[in-house]
Write a protein that holds these residues in place. Structure first.
Motif, mmCIF file in Angstrom:
data_model
loop_
_atom_site.group_PDB
_atom_site.id
_atom_site.type_symbol
_atom_site.label_atom_id
_atom_site.label_comp_id
_atom_site.label_asym_id
_atom_site.label_seq_id
_atom_site.Cartn_x
_atom_site.Cartn_y
_atom_site.Cartn_z
ATOM 1 N N ASP A 216 9.428 22.422 74.169
ATOM 2 C CA ASP A 216 10.801 21.896 74.136
ATOM 3 C C ASP A 216 11.053 21.036 72.897
ATOM 4 O OD1 ASP A 216 11.641 22.416 77.130
ATOM 5 O OD2 ASP A 216 9.670 21.483 77.184
ATOM 6 N N ARG A 217 12.226 21.208 72.318
ATOM 7 C CA ARG A 217 12.668 20.312 71.236
ATOM 8 C C ARG A 217 14.194 20.440 71.105
ATOM 9 N NH1 ARG A 217 12.502 22.628 65.940
ATOM 10 N NH2 ARG A 217 12.230 24.861 66.046
ATOM 11 N N TYR A 218 14.843 20.321 72.249
ATOM 12 C CA TYR A 218 16.286 20.537 72.317
ATOM 13 C C TYR A 218 17.072 19.738 71.281
ATOM 14 C CZ TYR A 218 21.098 20.397 73.875
ATOM 15 O OH TYR A 218 22.463 20.469 73.895
ATOM 16 N N SER A 219 16.776 18.433 71.174
ATOM 17 C CA SER A 219 17.610 17.596 70.303
ATOM 18 C C SER A 219 17.481 18.001 68.833
ATOM 19 C CB SER A 219 17.252 16.120 70.474
ATOM 20 O OG SER A 219 17.719 15.683 71.722
ATOM 21 N N ARG B 24 9.127 14.544 83.320
ATOM 22 C CA ARG B 24 10.008 13.987 84.347
ATOM 23 C C ARG B 24 9.785 14.700 85.671
ATOM 24 N NH1 ARG B 24 13.094 13.269 79.648
ATOM 25 N NH2 ARG B 24 14.214 11.290 79.699
ATOM 26 N N ARG C 151 1.656 17.699 71.301
ATOM 27 C CA ARG C 151 2.081 16.389 71.810
ATOM 28 C C ARG C 151 1.338 16.052 73.115
ATOM 29 N NH1 ARG C 151 8.367 18.133 71.585
ATOM 30 N NH2 ARG C 151 7.358 19.868 72.656
ATOM 31 N N CYS D 286 11.541 18.402 79.653
ATOM 32 C CA CYS D 286 12.563 17.975 78.681
ATOM 33 C C CYS D 286 13.798 17.554 79.457
ATOM 34 C CB CYS D 286 12.897 19.138 77.740
ATOM 35 S SG CYS D 286 14.196 18.780 76.544
ATOM 36 N N LEU D 287 14.495 16.551 78.941
ATOM 37 C CA LEU D 287 15.734 16.088 79.568
ATOM 38 C C LEU D 287 16.776 17.209 79.604
ATOM 39 C CD1 LEU D 287 17.314 13.658 80.684
ATOM 40 C CD2 LEU D 287 17.703 12.911 78.355
ATOM 41 N N PHE D 288 16.639 18.140 78.688
ATOM 42 C CA PHE D 288 17.622 19.214 78.583
ATOM 43 C C PHE D 288 17.101 20.544 79.128
ATOM 44 C CE2 PHE D 288 18.577 15.988 75.478
ATOM 45 C CZ PHE D 288 19.931 15.780 75.680
ATOM 46 N N ARG E 249 4.387 23.815 77.010
ATOM 47 C CA ARG E 249 5.647 23.154 76.642
ATOM 48 C C ARG E 249 5.945 23.289 75.147
ATOM 49 N NH1 ARG E 249 6.476 17.309 74.907
ATOM 50 N NH2 ARG E 249 8.482 16.628 75.750
ATOM 51 N N PHE F 150 13.952 12.833 68.041
ATOM 52 C CA PHE F 150 12.539 12.441 67.944
ATOM 53 C C PHE F 150 11.658 13.346 68.796
ATOM 54 C CE2 PHE F 150 15.184 9.329 70.271
ATOM 55 C CZ PHE F 150 14.873 9.692 71.574
ATOM 56 N N CYS F 151 12.052 14.623 68.923
ATOM 57 C CA CYS F 151 11.297 15.546 69.784
ATOM 58 C C CYS F 151 9.837 15.652 69.370
ATOM 59 C CB CYS F 151 11.925 16.931 69.746
ATOM 60 S SG CYS F 151 13.612 16.970 70.335
ATOM 61 N N CYS G 79 7.819 13.354 71.284
ATOM 62 C CA CYS G 79 8.201 13.192 72.697
ATOM 63 C C CYS G 79 7.029 13.518 73.624
ATOM 64 C CB CYS G 79 9.410 14.063 73.027
ATOM 65 S SG CYS G 79 9.905 13.909 74.743
#
Ligand code: SAM
Ligand code: SF4
Ligand code: SF4
Length: 344
Positions: free
Chosen positions: A321-324, A276, A19, A286-288, A319, A268-269, A272
């Motif tokens: 991340d794919r929490y959701s 941030r 990504r 990641c937001l999480f 990176r 929708f990771c 993404c």
């Protein structure tokens, strides 16, 4: 070293899952004049809550330097957020500094409370558009959600001022929480359709550790679209660009569109492209995320542009991340960062 901002694919950083790094959210303050129940509940963010000291915050010069560096790694869009970004003193000055960076789409998310006062100055400083959060047109419901007795009319004044100042298109964000404001969905859709503003419905998310989130309080994007479509028929519209988080729906009669952000029910990771920076200069991928990467220490320790770029590029490359997408499979509770700190 002179940095020439570019979104040239050759300089675009890619993460472990391929990504690219495309958009950046910068939290300019952890403070807010609202206490939205889903974000900064009063019981946790009371009068004794310790917000960050001024010297802990990134300065406008530090933020601008980072923003320039990020553009060399492929960032095309920066959103200022918080907390409430308009409570940060001198925010217009920061906007002016950031809007001098070429090829950058600069925007801001606000609760709208100070927008009537500040819209013209923000526009004059170079801001192009804003997103305003508003969860209901019903005063009782809205006041119960912002929990500081703030009236709807003042946010609407802010939205009008933003449109009059040319901060367009104005987008409106509505977080939907079951049992609290789902009855406001249709009135909100009708109201903003008539005014030509784009309303986006956001599924209530399990960010942070203070809002007591429960899955049964999430009203899914599907339900929201069905509810509106029964009265005002909708059809799917194409995404404006790849990686757009809001799914677009347009009214069949051509009277406009809405968006739904299904972060919980349709993760929708894989698309993404967002990083941030927290109020005190921690980089989160990641937001999480449970931990950030300290850019402020590098900035204040005299790091060169090359060293900062190497750090940011390295963090992004690693990176994964794919929490959701794996939310339901999480066995150990995460120590998540609050949205008001990391920047929603
Ligand atoms: N104070 C500004 C505002 O409210 O627009 C900017 C910061 S706020 C954290 C950014 C966005 O996050 C807002 O649109 C807000 O509604 C949304 N938000 C906050 N907590 C949320 C939650 N638990 N689930 C979904 N969206 C949330
Ligand atoms: Fe403040 Fe925005 Fe969080 Fe509401 S959502 S408490 S306005 S930061
Ligand atoms: Fe991006 Fe993390 Fe949200 Fe997935 S959970 S969309 S990786 S911020």
């Amino acid at each position: 070293m002179t940095l020439i901002p570019t979104a040239n694919p050759a300089t675009t950083a890619r993460d472990h899952l391929g990504r690219p790094l495309r958009d950046l959210r910068i939290s300019v303050t952890d403070r807010c004049n609202f206490r939205c129940v889903y974000c900064m509940p009063k019981e946790k963010f009371g009068s004794d809550y310790q917000f960050l000291e001024r010297k802990a915050l990134l300065s406008f010069e530090e933020i601008t330097r980072l923003a320039r560096l990020f553009t060399t790694l492929g960032i095309e869009k920066i959103r200022l957020t918080g907390g409430e970004p308009l409570v940060r003193r001198g925010i217009e000055q920061l906007i002016a500094m950031l809007s001098a960076i070429p090829c950058l789409d600069l925007t801001l998310t606000t609760n709208g409370s100070l927008l009537a006062k500040k819209a013209a100055a923000l526009r004059a400083a170079g801001l192009k558009r804003v997103t305003v959060s508003l969860d209901s047109l019903d005063d009782a419901v809205f006041k119960a959600m912002n929990d500081v007795d703030f009236p709807v009319a003042k946010v609407l004044e802010g939205i009008d001022a933003a449109a009059a100042a040319g901060l367009t298109p104005v987008k409106i964000n509505m977080v939907v929480k079951r049992g609290v404001n789902e009855h406001s969905i249709l009135p909100m859709a009708k109201f903003f359709r008539e005014r030509g503003h784009i309303l986006r419905f956001i599924e209530y998310m399990d960010v942070g550790a203070t809002n007591g989130w429960r899955m049964d309080e999430v009203v899914s994007a599907r339900e929201i679209v069905d509810m509106i479509s029964r009265e005002l028929p909708l059809e799917p519209a194409d995404a404006n660009y790849s990686g757009e988080v809001a799914e677009r729906w347009r009214y069949k009669d051509g009277s406009g569109e809405i968006g739904v952000i299904a972060s919980v029910t349709q993760a929708f990771c894989r698309d993404c492209t967002r990083a941030r920076i927290s109020t005190e200069g921690q980089l989160y991928t990641c937001l999480f995320a449970t931990a950030g990467h300290d850019l402020r220490a590098l900035l204040r320790g005299g790091a060169s542009d090359e060293a900062l770029l190497a750090k940011i590029g390295g963090v992004w490359s690693a990176r994964d991340d794919r929490y959701s997408e794996i939310r339901g499979r999480q066995t150990v509770p995460l120590k998540k960062i609050e949205m008001s700190y990391i920047g929603g």
